[in-house]
Design an enzyme around this catalytic site. Sequence first.
Site, PDB file in Angstrom:
ATOM      1  N   SER A   8      -7.130   1.876  -2.252  1.00  0.00           N
ATOM      2  CA  SER A   8      -5.892   1.175  -2.578  1.00  0.00           C
ATOM      3  C   SER A   8      -6.250  -0.170  -3.195  1.00  0.00           C
ATOM      4  O   SER A   8      -7.210  -0.822  -2.777  1.00  0.00           O
ATOM      5  CB  SER A   8      -5.080   0.956  -1.302  1.00  0.00           C
ATOM      6  OG  SER A   8      -4.120  -0.044  -1.534  1.00  0.00           O
TER       7      SER A   8
ATOM      8  N   GLU B  59     -16.002 -11.065   2.954  1.00  0.00           N
ATOM      9  CA  GLU B  59     -14.854 -10.795   2.091  1.00  0.00           C
ATOM     10  C   GLU B  59     -14.270 -12.085   1.508  1.00  0.00           C
ATOM     11  O   GLU B  59     -13.980 -12.162   0.322  1.00  0.00           O
ATOM     12  CB  GLU B  59     -13.775 -10.060   2.886  1.00  0.00           C
ATOM     13  CG  GLU B  59     -12.605  -9.611   2.017  1.00  0.00           C
ATOM     14  CD  GLU B  59     -11.469  -9.006   2.835  1.00  0.00           C
ATOM     15  OE1 GLU B  59     -11.257  -9.420   3.987  1.00  0.00           O
ATOM     16  OE2 GLU B  59     -10.803  -8.097   2.312  1.00  0.00           O
TER      17      GLU B  59
ATOM     18  N   CYS C 293      -8.270  -2.235   3.756  1.00  0.00           N
ATOM     19  CA  CYS C 293      -8.157  -3.471   4.537  1.00  0.00           C
ATOM     20  C   CYS C 293      -9.429  -3.800   5.294  1.00  0.00           C
ATOM     21  O   CYS C 293      -9.572  -4.877   5.845  1.00  0.00           O
ATOM     22  CB  CYS C 293      -6.961  -3.424   5.477  1.00  0.00           C
ATOM     23  SG  CYS C 293      -6.639  -1.809   6.140  1.00  0.00           S
TER      24      CYS C 293
ATOM     25  N   GLU D 132     -13.557 -12.430  -6.280  1.00  0.00           N
ATOM     26  CA  GLU D 132     -12.177 -12.045  -6.643  1.00  0.00           C
ATOM     27  C   GLU D 132     -11.151 -12.745  -5.762  1.00  0.00           C
ATOM     28  O   GLU D 132      -9.967 -12.771  -6.081  1.00  0.00           O
ATOM     29  CB  GLU D 132     -11.965 -10.537  -6.474  1.00  0.00           C
ATOM     30  CG  GLU D 132     -12.964  -9.629  -7.175  1.00  0.00           C
ATOM     31  CD  GLU D 132     -14.170  -9.328  -6.302  1.00  0.00           C
ATOM     32  OE1 GLU D 132     -15.289  -9.475  -6.800  1.00  0.00           O
ATOM     33  OE2 GLU D 132     -13.997  -8.978  -5.115  1.00  0.00           O
TER      34      GLU D 132
ATOM     35  N   LYS E 140     -15.434  -9.964   7.338  1.00  0.00           N
ATOM     36  CA  LYS E 140     -14.408 -10.825   6.746  1.00  0.00           C
ATOM     37  C   LYS E 140     -15.023 -12.099   6.194  1.00  0.00           C
ATOM     38  O   LYS E 140     -14.490 -12.713   5.277  1.00  0.00           O
ATOM     39  CB  LYS E 140     -13.344 -11.173   7.791  1.00  0.00           C
ATOM     40  CG  LYS E 140     -12.493  -9.993   8.215  1.00  0.00           C
ATOM     41  CD  LYS E 140     -11.416  -9.671   7.207  1.00  0.00           C
ATOM     42  CE  LYS E 140     -10.652  -8.396   7.578  1.00  0.00           C
ATOM     43  NZ  LYS E 140      -9.853  -7.892   6.448  1.00  0.00           N
TER      44      LYS E 140
ATOM     45  N   CYS F 204     -10.831  -2.383  14.353  1.00  0.00           N
ATOM     46  CA  CYS F 204     -11.102  -3.822  14.482  1.00  0.00           C
ATOM     47  C   CYS F 204     -11.208  -4.292  15.932  1.00  0.00           C
ATOM     48  O   CYS F 204     -11.856  -5.302  16.208  1.00  0.00           O
ATOM     49  CB  CYS F 204     -10.005  -4.628  13.822  1.00  0.00           C
ATOM     50  SG  CYS F 204      -9.621  -4.068  12.181  1.00  0.00           S
TER      51      CYS F 204
ATOM     52  N   GLU G 131       2.282   1.769  -3.325  1.00  0.00           N
ATOM     53  CA  GLU G 131       1.222   2.286  -4.189  1.00  0.00           C
ATOM     54  C   GLU G 131       1.024   3.783  -3.940  1.00  0.00           C
ATOM     55  O   GLU G 131       0.896   4.578  -4.878  1.00  0.00           O
ATOM     56  CB  GLU G 131      -0.090   1.523  -3.942  1.00  0.00           C
ATOM     57  CG  GLU G 131      -1.184   1.897  -4.929  1.00  0.00           C
ATOM     58  CD  GLU G 131      -2.543   1.304  -4.571  1.00  0.00           C
ATOM     59  OE1 GLU G 131      -2.607   0.484  -3.621  1.00  0.00           O
ATOM     60  OE2 GLU G 131      -3.520   1.685  -5.207  1.00  0.00           O
TER      61      GLU G 131
ATOM     62  N   GLU H 149       0.838  -1.191   0.000  1.00  0.00           N
ATOM     63  CA  GLU H 149       0.000   0.000   0.000  1.00  0.00           C
ATOM     64  C   GLU H 149       0.883   1.256   0.000  1.00  0.00           C
ATOM     65  O   GLU H 149       0.594   2.248  -0.659  1.00  0.00           O
ATOM     66  CB  GLU H 149      -0.912  -0.024   1.237  1.00  0.00           C
ATOM     67  CG  GLU H 149      -2.256   0.616   1.027  1.00  0.00           C
ATOM     68  CD  GLU H 149      -3.197   0.311   2.188  1.00  0.00           C
ATOM     69  OE1 GLU H 149      -4.192  -0.388   1.945  1.00  0.00           O
ATOM     70  OE2 GLU H 149      -2.920   0.757   3.311  1.00  0.00           O
TER      71      GLU H 149
END
Lengths: 526, 258, 407
Positions: free
Chosen positions: A246, A288, A226, A293, A285, A441, A207, A204
């Site tokens: 990102s 996710e 994230c 993907e 999550k 989190c 990037e 990241e």
Amino acid sequence: MASKVGRVKSLSRRSFLKFVGGASLVGVTLNLTGCGKPITPDKAIGGNGWMPTQYNAPGNWPTSVRGRVPIDPENPAIVRDDQKCILCGQCIEVCEKIQSVFGNYELPIKKEFVCVNCGQCIQWCPSGAISERDDVNKVFKALADPNVTVVVQTAPATRIGLGEEFGMPVGTNVQGKQVAALRKLGFDVVFDTNFTADLTIMEEGTELVKRVTGELHHPIPQMTSCCPGWVKFVEYFYPELIPNLSSAKSPQQMEGALIKTYFAEKKEVDPKKIFSVAIMPCTAKKFECQRPEMNSASKELNDSKVSPDVDVVLTTRELARMIKRSGIDFASLPEEEYDKLMGTGTGAGVIFGTTGGVMEAAVRSAYYLITGQQPPAALWNLTPVRGMQGVKEAAVNIPGVGDVKVAVISGLANARKVMDQMKAGHAPWAFMEIMACPGGCEYGGGQPRASSPPSDEDRNRRAASLYNIDAKAKLRNSHDNPEIKQIYADFLTAPMSEKAEELLHTHYVSRADDFIPKKSEENKLY
Amino acid sequence: MAKGVLVDIPKCIGCESCSVACKLWNELEWDEQEKNKTAIDRAKEPNNGLWPEEWTSINRYDLEKDGESVARYVKAQCMHCEDPACVSSCFSKAFQKLPEGPVIYDQSLCVGCRYCMMACPFDVLRYEWKKAIPGVRKCQMCATRVANNQETACTSVCPTGAIIFGDRDQLLAEAKKRIKENGYVDRVFGEKEAGGTSWLYISDTPFEQMRFRTDVTTKPLPSYTEGYMKATPFVGVGWAAILAGLYVFNNKGKEPLD
Amino acid sequence: MELVTTVVSRAGAKMSSVRWKFRMTPMRWVFTGIAAAAIAVILVRFVLGLGATTNLNDQWPWGLWISFDVLLGVALAGGGYGTALIVYVLRRDKFYPIARSAMLTSLLGYIVVVLGLLIEVGQWFNFWRPYVSWGHASVLFEVFWCISCYTVIQILEFCEVGTEKVFKGAHKYLKKAMPVMLIIGITLPTLHQSSLGQLFYLMVGKVNPLWWTAFLPVFFLLSSFFVGAGMIVIESTLAGKALNHKVEIPVLRGLVKISAGAMILYLMLKITDMVVRGTFANAFAFDLPSIMFLSELFFGVIIPIIIAFSSLSSTRKGLIWFGILTVSGVIMNRFDVLFTGMGKYLNQYGGSYVPAVSEFIVSLGLVSIACLAYLFLAENFNIMGNHESEHADDITIKDGKYASTAK
Ligand code: SF4
Ligand code: SF4
Ligand code: SF4
Ligand code: SF4
């Protein structure tokens, strides 16, 4: 004879009338004396139950909290037991006011219930009606299968939450015991997501530098990716800001992808026989890991039989449930170490678990990536981005670049406000960290319920514990992690190399077509 | 004032608060099997998701609208007819329409013939088949709440205003207003159906695709048997008189049969 | 099996004794067996409820018991009031020989109906509610009052026969009241036979238009009237075999002709009804309802008419065919109104109903009980017109005790 017949006739008519009359008379009398009284409402069936007082009012009486959030039965992250619901309205309260999800779309709904799977409603539900979708049995099944290598990773924030489930004070760090417990449960390899948190920083950060230098034609500010709840929120409500996200995957998905490629290659394990589990403080999550993907390993290895990078996500609570169900005495477990290869994390990685942590870690490494020098000690304690405020700003002076403005946001209602500003053109930041759950989190939807609704006091305790781990860590910069150096040397070559792009980066989809976004403030739902 | 409820189908988000409220207020039992059913499952059930312990059900229909597939959630329960078939069909008067709107049922008067279930034009009545001493079950429109100037349990919890409680007349006007404003299907289901019902539905998708009985008669159902029942005593007495006459006439001068 | 009931005074002196006889044949054993099975099911039904013993459900709240035990039971027992009308009111004395047996069949039919109803309703202990809590807008209210009153009337009517043998003192009073009872006993069934049809008129749009009509009450009434003859023919044939007693052909033929007259009226009304409501297309669509409807009319009405007015009805065979066809026609009709007529509507969202074995057992059991009772009564009382009852002196029993001895 005739007279006899005459008598018969009169008898018949009289008796007939007598009979009818008598019967009616009896009926009417009984009717009047009560048996046939009209039914009063209290005689109706039902109606003897209970409702929260706010509802016991005349129609269209203003009520601050009504009803509850809709939850799709197919929701991969959260489920609700209707039997336990008391219609207190807390879930709607948090979903609408704190997360700005419910009520931020027009009716009619098109197909799906808009939900970012953050699980905050779980934390607010007083009766425990809402909970994570329980995947414990899937993991037990994999553990019981001798042909499968079960690899597990634990998120930064689970180590400071899990102990609460076993009566320890809020924020107790149980990293070592957690590893021991996982081994005892039968997991073959125990990795730390802190490792990929560090890796995320490398990717990241690179990037970001590329965006700033113009090498990469993507807009600034760059926003973190994230938090899957946050990512889904952008996909729903701000699809036009997707390019700002990102492209780096979340640490969980990086770890997953590497387990089935890097680990498999190094340890010569058949990736098809790896079952990858992630212990997370988060319900989103679960969503996710099911995104289409998220099966880079299968793509990379060109083998459709390799299952998704992360097979199952368990919340901290579910892990606690597994430990309890297996009768493991958690408190007396020894402190154990993570397995090598992807089990080493730095202090920068562990503070991913709280709001501002990603930013702090990123700033430390960005400094290094830009200047080639180790960050000054001040960057090891970046106080402006710490704490429980919803929106925090800081400016970091990096030699050669000057003041870099950053923003840290937690809680989606806060994010919505900032996003609206951004859309209006106000975006002075280079980098933004956004977490869906207030506090980050450490009080995610999958963490133990220290208090309901969650209090900042408990959030601060957990955050303090994470910062404490960081303070005591031998390595506090992501780029110093020896395993990170190793993986770039052995496997990925460099940040954002072709292989890194394939395994560690992703793309996003607009979900704007799944619902009708809210038009204006006056059009509130009720 | 006769009360009613307006159901604005497109506004329902399917949260099922209403059905939970119904359970809470009426102390209805939870059934493990029913609990695990989804709105999609219930929409496909023969009984529309209504059971003795589920007086209301949120059912999901996946439809086509303007070339797009959309989902609509429809709340099902007793319609609380203005002139109910169940009331008129009950030979022991266990049903009653209250002036405030609710159609209520008193199990202590019920014989259990189930004629009401056959008669109900909307097929909402359910029977406790599993009990040794069974009763009929259906939404009572929270009769005691309504009598105490409170709104029904389900409407009180609806977070979106998809179901609103009020005077039926006003709701009807509101319904017509919404139809015009939102381009809904030009029909208030319940305005005239079965002679009118206390519950009114409006929708932007065709009613017949959501299991509404759109071909139901607009005459109050009791009117179909009213005339018959009124005439019966007279026919009976008249017929008896004729028989008596014939008896006398034919027996004249004959030995009586034994 | 023979049983002697002896009435003994308090002092112990034998006052009178009555001889009861009942011969067990294989057929009667079969009846007893079915009846016993039915009683077992009925016990289960009372303990565990309707769900445990029937396949009834919320789409099909009415099933076999209502259609068979009640709709059909009442219709088939309709022979009683018809015969009473013909014999006692219209004084067609030639039919007198069958009057008593027809009326007994009717009585037993109604007792079966009432028993069936008590089993079929959910809260049977509340059966008396409608007497005090008047749901007078309900057609069922009318049916309920009429059936219950009529059953009482019929019992009284039968007591007139019964008191020829026992409680002989009451005989003369009953005999006096007979005309009133007869008139009420004809009025009530006419009312409720038609009301049974009217019951379905409330189910607007649910019953197939072939059967759902404003004429429903008339159709039910007429068919219950004409089925009487068919029943009498069948019953006298069966009873004739069992009890060695044959009714003469001319008597039956006359009855059949009266019945066929009613059938012609029925047929004409049906056709008128179809014309008025334009249901010809439905009737000749040759789908299941149309086939049922047509065969119901063709086999159950048209052929019997032909038999009745041709020489066929002068043979026993022809008469029996008339009986079988007429009765089957009415059975079909009653089932059609409920099952064929409502099937499409009630099953539209996947509902279904196939009667459970236990439902059949109960229905057959009730019929068996009725048959056994009939045989017993016919053997012991003067039903068949052969006067063999003992003419003992009148004994008024005020303070009697019974002692029974089986032989
Ligand atoms: S998980 Fe989050 S977004 Fe979904 S319903 Fe709960 S609070 Fe709302
Ligand atoms: S917070 Fe929990 S109990 Fe309260 S309404 Fe929501 S689901 Fe129901
Ligand atoms: S919908 Fe049915 S149960 Fe409800 S009032 Fe109307 S007839 Fe009665
Ligand atoms: S409470 Fe309202 S929005 Fe929720 S399911 Fe019921 S009618 Fe729909």
